[in-house]
Design an enzyme around this catalytic site. Sequence first.
Site, PDB file in Angstrom:
ATOM      1  N   ASP A   1      45.232  50.743  32.116  1.00 46.47           N
ATOM      2  CA  ASP A   1      44.018  50.163  31.543  1.00 46.47           C
ATOM      3  C   ASP A   1      43.717  50.851  30.208  1.00 46.47           C
ATOM      4  O   ASP A   1      43.411  52.044  30.179  1.00 46.47           O
ATOM      5  CB  ASP A   1      42.875  50.432  32.539  1.00 46.47           C
ATOM      6  CG  ASP A   1      41.783  49.400  32.466  1.00 46.47           C
ATOM      7  OD1 ASP A   1      41.900  48.454  31.681  1.00 46.47           O
ATOM      8  OD2 ASP A   1      40.802  49.547  33.237  1.00 46.47           O
TER       9      ASP A   1
ATOM     10  N   ASP B   1      40.304  52.210  34.165  1.00 47.69           N
ATOM     11  CA  ASP B   1      39.423  53.202  33.535  1.00 47.69           C
ATOM     12  C   ASP B   1      38.190  53.437  34.420  1.00 47.69           C
ATOM     13  O   ASP B   1      37.379  54.324  34.148  1.00 47.69           O
ATOM     14  CB  ASP B   1      39.045  52.807  32.100  1.00 47.69           C
ATOM     15  CG  ASP B   1      38.327  51.481  32.013  1.00 47.69           C
ATOM     16  OD1 ASP B   1      38.132  50.828  33.054  1.00 47.69           O
ATOM     17  OD2 ASP B   1      37.954  51.086  30.888  1.00 47.69           O
ATOM     18  N   SER B   2      38.085  52.678  35.512  1.00 47.30           N
ATOM     19  CA  SER B   2      37.057  52.950  36.530  1.00 47.30           C
ATOM     20  C   SER B   2      37.216  54.368  37.075  1.00 47.30           C
ATOM     21  O   SER B   2      36.311  54.893  37.710  1.00 47.30           O
ATOM     22  CB  SER B   2      37.154  51.943  37.684  1.00 47.30           C
ATOM     23  OG  SER B   2      38.468  51.902  38.197  1.00 47.30           O
TER      24      SER B   2
ATOM     25  N   GLU C   1      36.673  38.854  35.940  1.00 50.82           N
ATOM     26  CA  GLU C   1      35.690  39.702  36.637  1.00 50.82           C
ATOM     27  C   GLU C   1      34.274  39.138  36.521  1.00 50.82           C
ATOM     28  O   GLU C   1      33.853  38.676  35.439  1.00 50.82           O
ATOM     29  CB  GLU C   1      35.709  41.129  36.056  1.00 50.82           C
ATOM     30  CG  GLU C   1      34.638  42.010  36.716  1.00 50.82           C
ATOM     31  CD  GLU C   1      34.781  43.503  36.483  1.00 50.82           C
ATOM     32  OE1 GLU C   1      35.703  43.928  35.764  1.00 50.82           O
ATOM     33  OE2 GLU C   1      33.944  44.244  37.047  1.00 50.82           O
TER      34      GLU C   1
HETATM   35  O1  KIV Z   1      38.950  49.789  35.680  1.00 51.14           O
HETATM   36  C1  KIV Z   1      39.097  49.036  36.651  1.00 51.14           C
HETATM   37  O2  KIV Z   1      39.183  49.475  37.815  1.00 51.14           O
HETATM   38  C2  KIV Z   1      39.143  47.591  36.398  1.00 51.14           C
HETATM   39  C3  KIV Z   1      38.960  46.687  37.566  1.00 51.14           C
HETATM   40  C4  KIV Z   1      37.510  46.519  37.820  1.00 51.14           C
HETATM   41  C5  KIV Z   1      39.649  45.390  37.377  1.00 51.14           C
HETATM   42  O3  KIV Z   1      39.270  47.192  35.285  1.00 51.14           O
END
Ligand code: KIV
Length: 267
Positions: A87, A48-49, A185
């Site tokens: 995610d 979700d980044s 994390e």
């Molecule tokens: O959303 C994402 O990219 C993540 C990573 C930071 C593990 O959850």
Amino acid sequence: MSILKKTKLTLSSIKKRKNGEKITMITAYDALFAKLFDPYIDIILVGDSLSMSFGGDDDTLGISLDEMIYHTKAVCKGASNSIIIFDMPFGTYIDGATALKNAQKVYQNTKAHAVKIEGGEDKAHIIKHLTSNGIAVMAHVGLLPQSVRFEGGYKVKGKSEEEEKQLLRDIKAVEEAGAFCVVIEGVKSEVATKMSQSVNIPTIGIGAGNKTDGQVLVWSDAFGFFEDFIPKFAKRYMEGGKLIQNALKEYVDEVKTGEFPSEEHCY
Ligand code: KIV
């Protein structure tokens, strides 16, 4: 050592990598980059980044399930040998029934192998509900980006004895709930090492030292495309943003001078 991956990976092959060959994971949000990463990487996370690095948001909270599904479909078209993780966005797994309904929609509409859920002991019942209904879950403990507004910032975890004890309870709880793997994390390295040693499922670190079973990075951090801020844990393997701008300037310049298109690019 050759890093070109030749065989299709499965969740059981990932599980067997506990204390073995390190697991590599990176984010991707589209078919183009998924195709570039697929021959070399074990796991592609449609994180979700994407709402920050792709969508320009300040945090990850604004992305919807349908937007994530759209990007995951694209990633699945680009990557045929990697494990693909979806995610689960903020608000889509507030209880077991909601999580299951949404995760089923993910399985029905994409080829993702598993979903990722942020949270430890407090989310174990949700992970249990998913895994007992045929959804594979990657857990995510430690610093939880979806809690950034609640916590008032991104806070590294494991700084006090109390936090360490909670983190150890969190990782045990997600393992017992059936997660096949867990992201750790933003945790002090010594604590992340203890966490990793306390479970039998593979651990994948991001800002959690180098004793976890694997590592994950957000691609735009790793390759120098995200310049708003650079987290301490994010090594930059190239200055992608600068390379693109230099190439773009060359193109603009050649168009203006009439150098492009030359004979070889004309019919
Ligand atoms: O959303 C994402 O990219 C993540 C990573 C930071 C593990 O959850």
